[in-house]
Structures are given as C-alpha cells and as structure tokens.
Write a protein that holds these residues in place. Structure first.
Motif, short mmCIF file in Angstrom:
data_model
loop_
_atom_site.label_atom_id
_atom_site.label_comp_id
_atom_site.label_asym_id
_atom_site.label_seq_id
_atom_site.Cartn_x
_atom_site.Cartn_y
_atom_site.Cartn_z
N ALA A 1 0.83 -1.20 0.00
CA ALA A 1 0.00 0.00 0.00
C ALA A 1 0.87 1.25 0.00
O ALA A 1 0.56 2.24 -0.69
CB ALA A 1 -0.93 -0.01 1.21
N GLU A 2 1.94 1.22 0.77
CA GLU A 2 2.85 2.37 0.82
C GLU A 2 3.50 2.61 -0.55
O GLU A 2 3.65 3.76 -0.98
CB GLU A 2 3.93 2.13 1.87
N LEU A 3 3.86 1.53 -1.24
CA LEU A 3 4.51 1.65 -2.55
C LEU A 3 3.53 1.91 -3.68
O LEU A 3 3.94 2.27 -4.79
CB LEU A 3 5.31 0.38 -2.86
N ARG A 4 2.24 1.66 -3.41
CA ARG A 4 1.18 1.81 -4.42
C ARG A 4 1.46 0.92 -5.64
O ARG A 4 1.42 1.37 -6.79
CB ARG A 4 1.04 3.28 -4.83
N VAL A 5 1.71 -0.36 -5.38
CA VAL A 5 1.98 -1.31 -6.45
C VAL A 5 0.83 -2.31 -6.54
O VAL A 5 0.02 -2.45 -5.62
CB VAL A 5 3.31 -2.06 -6.21
N ASP A 6 0.78 -3.02 -7.67
CA ASP A 6 -0.28 -4.00 -7.93
C ASP A 6 0.16 -5.35 -7.36
O ASP A 6 0.61 -6.24 -8.08
CB ASP A 6 -0.52 -4.11 -9.44
N ALA A 7 0.05 -5.46 -6.04
CA ALA A 7 0.49 -6.69 -5.35
C ALA A 7 -0.57 -7.09 -4.34
O ALA A 7 -1.03 -6.27 -3.55
CB ALA A 7 1.82 -6.46 -4.65
N SER A 8 -0.97 -8.36 -4.37
CA SER A 8 -1.92 -8.89 -3.40
C SER A 8 -1.27 -10.05 -2.65
O SER A 8 -0.44 -10.78 -3.21
CB SER A 8 -3.20 -9.36 -4.11
N PHE A 9 -1.64 -10.21 -1.39
CA PHE A 9 -1.00 -11.21 -0.55
C PHE A 9 -2.07 -11.99 0.21
O PHE A 9 -3.08 -11.41 0.64
CB PHE A 9 -0.03 -10.56 0.43
N ALA A 10 -1.85 -13.29 0.37
CA ALA A 10 -2.83 -14.14 1.04
C ALA A 10 -2.12 -15.09 2.00
O ALA A 10 -1.01 -15.56 1.73
CB ALA A 10 -3.63 -14.95 0.03
N VAL A 11 -2.77 -15.35 3.12
CA VAL A 11 -2.28 -16.35 4.07
C VAL A 11 -2.67 -17.73 3.54
O VAL A 11 -3.83 -17.99 3.23
CB VAL A 11 -2.90 -16.14 5.46
N GLY A 12 -1.70 -18.61 3.42
CA GLY A 12 -2.00 -19.95 2.94
C GLY A 12 -0.76 -20.81 2.83
O GLY A 12 0.37 -20.34 2.98
N ASP A 13 -0.97 -22.08 2.58
CA ASP A 13 0.10 -23.06 2.40
C ASP A 13 0.56 -23.01 0.94
O ASP A 13 -0.23 -23.22 0.02
CB ASP A 13 -0.43 -24.44 2.76
N ALA A 14 1.83 -22.73 0.75
CA ALA A 14 2.36 -22.61 -0.62
C ALA A 14 2.14 -23.88 -1.43
O ALA A 14 1.94 -23.82 -2.65
CB ALA A 14 3.85 -22.27 -0.57
N THR A 15 2.13 -25.03 -0.77
CA THR A 15 1.97 -26.28 -1.52
C THR A 15 0.53 -26.49 -1.99
O THR A 15 0.27 -27.38 -2.79
CB THR A 15 2.40 -27.49 -0.66
N GLY A 16 -0.42 -25.66 -1.50
CA GLY A 16 -1.82 -25.83 -1.88
C GLY A 16 -2.32 -24.81 -2.88
O GLY A 16 -3.51 -24.75 -3.16
#
Length: 393
Positions: free
Chosen positions: A278-293
């Motif tokens: 948000a501070e950088l104002r970039v198109d990036a989304s993040f989610a909590v989850g297991d990388a293998t799933g």
C-alpha cells in the motif's frame, strides 16, 4: 607456488577456543568462496553461473540470537558450552555494530530486572534467549524468550533502562517447553510499535517479532536485485511469490509495474507485506496460505513463480510445478541439497543460470538463486492461458 593468505577476520573467541561456530574462519575468504562454489556446482545440474556474491567478512549479521545463561548477578549472553554453562559472546565480530553496542545495556537490564537466566541442565530459571535485530537505519527490535510469565512484571517495571537504545519493538515470547525449539506460540508486545522497518533497495520491508528476514541485509539486497533483474529480462505479466514472507521478492518485482501475488503461512508477515504494498502503491496482493496448496493447474496459472522455501525445500510442490503451465521459476534456496532434490523432480523446467550469495561467511552455508525455464515442447497437451494464480483457501 601458492602464497598463503591471512585469514579474513580476527576473532578472540575463536582463538581462545571458546566458540568454533565459524568453522572456516582459518580459511582465506577468497578460497572459502571458490570452494563453496565448487561444492554447490557439484550438487546441481549443469547451468551457467555468475560469479558468487561476496559478503563483508565481519559486521554483517543483522540479528543476534543470544543464549542467556549464568546467574542474575553475572549473566552471559552468547552460546552454551557442552556442559550447559554459558559462554559470553557480546563482542562477536560477526554482528553489526549497533548490536554489539547494545549488549552491555541488555546485560545490565537482565541484572537490574532480576530475570533469572534459564539453566539447561537443571531446567530451572526464566530467560532463555535475547534476540536482537538491527535495521539499516540503526533501529532495534528485541525479543525476550521466557520460560513463563513470572518475570513479566519486573521486565515491564524496568523497561526504562532500555530507553537509551533506539528500540521500535520490545516483546516477550513464552516458551515453556524444555526442547530445542527457539520460541513458543505466545508473543506479548511490551513496548514500541512492534514493527522494525528494514529498508532494502529503497523498499521498507516491515518486520514484526515473528517475521523471517535474511540475517545479512547487504547480501539480501543483492539477492533481491538479482532476482528482479532476471524477472525483468523474462518480462512476465504475472508473478506468484510462494513462501513470500514479508514480501521481499514480490514487492521488488511489483515495483516494475507487473501484477504480483504472494502466499505465506504466517499471518503477521502477510499483514506486513500488504502494508508495504500500500505504501509503494503497487499491484500486489497477498494471502495467508500453504504454498503447496496454491492452484497451479487452472487456466490462470502465473507465467513466473518465485519460491523461497525453508531448508526442507518445496517437497510436493515440485511435482505440481512440473505438471503446471508455469513457464519460468526463480528458486532461492538456503539448502543446496534439497534444491538438488527439487530440481530433479522438475525435469521439464531446465536450470538456465545460477548464482551463489554468501549470506554466512566462514561457514559452508549459502543462499543459491537459480532460474529455470520450461523446455520447448514440455507444455504439449496442457491447456490454459497464463495468468495469476491464488491459493484455494
């Protein structure tokens, strides 16, 4: 005839045989790098290699994990001897100067607050570890790992003894079990915001008490720059960063204007990554989850995936990447042995180039960055348009 070189770093603890953690300290640093490169190349498939990225030989560690032993009147901050007694290493030459400078104040704090050091042989006492982290801006974060909450009233009462140091976060972690696990489940913020900003390549990555970050800030910055350069050359529209932590790789990639997603199992790390995005104002989304799933099989498979797993590697994720439509993979590994195993499980993804980053001078540990590209014809029979995958949560 080869001319013998002097060792790279003087260490009184090593010379006195009090600490031998830096097993390669007698080896000249240039030779350490040469031998390290040879070991890693022998483990991995044939690929082009850039010259290894060297570290400063001393003063490079941004984190000090100090075992606390001894007595309230005379605590030691360092490591344990084989008999369980403490070996004081407050002036360890590997640590950044702000960490070394803070140690006398921390020792005085333990004494004045009367926090009994934990005695491993008898399983008695309270304070197990002091974990101190320094940012590039000179700010500090402190974690006290305690056996119980017994000492918390005295700790809170004496926090003013730490006022001379630039702390942004002081927290207590409760680890009641007697086993080789550094921290417990409960973390209590005692002072400050709970956030330490690690400014890396002009990106302010936010670390909360449980956040992982590379212990060598300068080499981590070079690692991110190298990965970003490879991603820029590939020029994918979409990037998925698995095991993204606080977003180091993802946010560097997003800064170039592409769509990025990150997945990490630790919720506080994801919160930090979102704040920085948000501070950088970039198109990036993040989610909590297991990388293998994460869904890699659908029509929205990303064009490029970054993985930065723990030492155990990516395990079952390797087979799913092999079967996916992902065109490129950038793999950052702290364990060349599991990296070799994972690469063998992805024969359709060909290692193109690699580079060793010496995060841990004077040891055989290293970070290895490898770029892989899908072999021609390996996507035959697969369907779907590359896009951006997110986890099925």
């Amino acid at each position: 005839m080869q001319i013998a070189e002097a060792r790279a770093l003087d260490c009184a603890y090593f010379d006195a045989n009090r600490c031998r953690s830096c097993t390669l300290l007698p080896t000249p640093y240039a030779l350490q790098l040469t031998e390290q490169q040879a070991r890693i190349e022998a483990l991995l498939p044939t690929m082009a290699w850039d010259a290894p990225h060297a570290s400063a030989v001393g003063g490079f560690r941004n984190k000090a994990k100090m075992v606390v032993a001894g007595t309230v009147a005379a605590p030691t901050l360092g490591i344990l001897a084989p008999d369980g007694s403490g070996i004081d290493l407050q002036a360890c030459p590997l640590h950044e100067q702000p960490l070394v400078a803070a140690m006398p104040t921390l020792e005085a704090f333990v004494r004045e607050a009367r926090i009994t050091p934990y005695d491993v042989p008898s399983r008695r006492g309270e304070l197990k570890h002091l974990i101190l982290t320094a940012s590039p801006d000179g700010e500090l974060a402190l974690r006290l790992v305690l056996r119980s909450s017994e000492a918390l009233p005295r700790i809170r009462k004496h926090l003013d003894l730490l006022a001379s140091l630039p702390f942004t976060s002081v927290s207590a972690n409760l680890q009641p079990e007697h086993k080789a696990v550094l921290e417990g489940e409960e973390e209590l913020l005692l002072a400050g915001s709970g956030v330490l900003v690690m400014r890396v390549n002009d990106i302010g990555l936010r670390l909360r008490p449980r956040s992982f970050f590379q212990t060598n800030t300068a080499v981590a910055a070079a690692l991110y720059r190298q990965a970003s350069g490879w991603i820029d050359e590939a020029d994918p529209e979409s990037v998925l960063d698995l095991y993204c932590g606080v977003g180091g790789f993802a946010l560097h990639a997003a800064r170039a204007g592409r769509r990025v997603a990150g997945v990490e199992v630790t919720a506080e790390a994801i919160d930090a990554a979102r704040e920085t995005a948000a501070e950088l104002r970039v198109d990036a989304s993040f989610a909590v989850g297991d990388a293998t799933g994460v869904d890699l099989e659908g029509a929205r498979a990303p064009e490029l995936v970054v993985v930065n797993p723990p030492r155990r590697g990516i395990g079952s994720l390797a087979a799913r990447l092999e079967a996916s439509a992902v065109e490129r993979l950038v793999y950052s590994s702290c364990n060349p042995a599991t990296l070799a195993r994972d690469l063998a499980a992805m024969p359709s993804l060909r290692p193109v180039r690699g580079r060793v980053f010496d995060m841990f001078p004077h040891t055989e540990h290293a970070e290895v960055l490898v770029e892989l590209a899908r072999r021609r014809g390996a996507l035959a029979g697969r369907t779907g348009t590359p896009g951006l995958a997110m986890p099925r949560l």
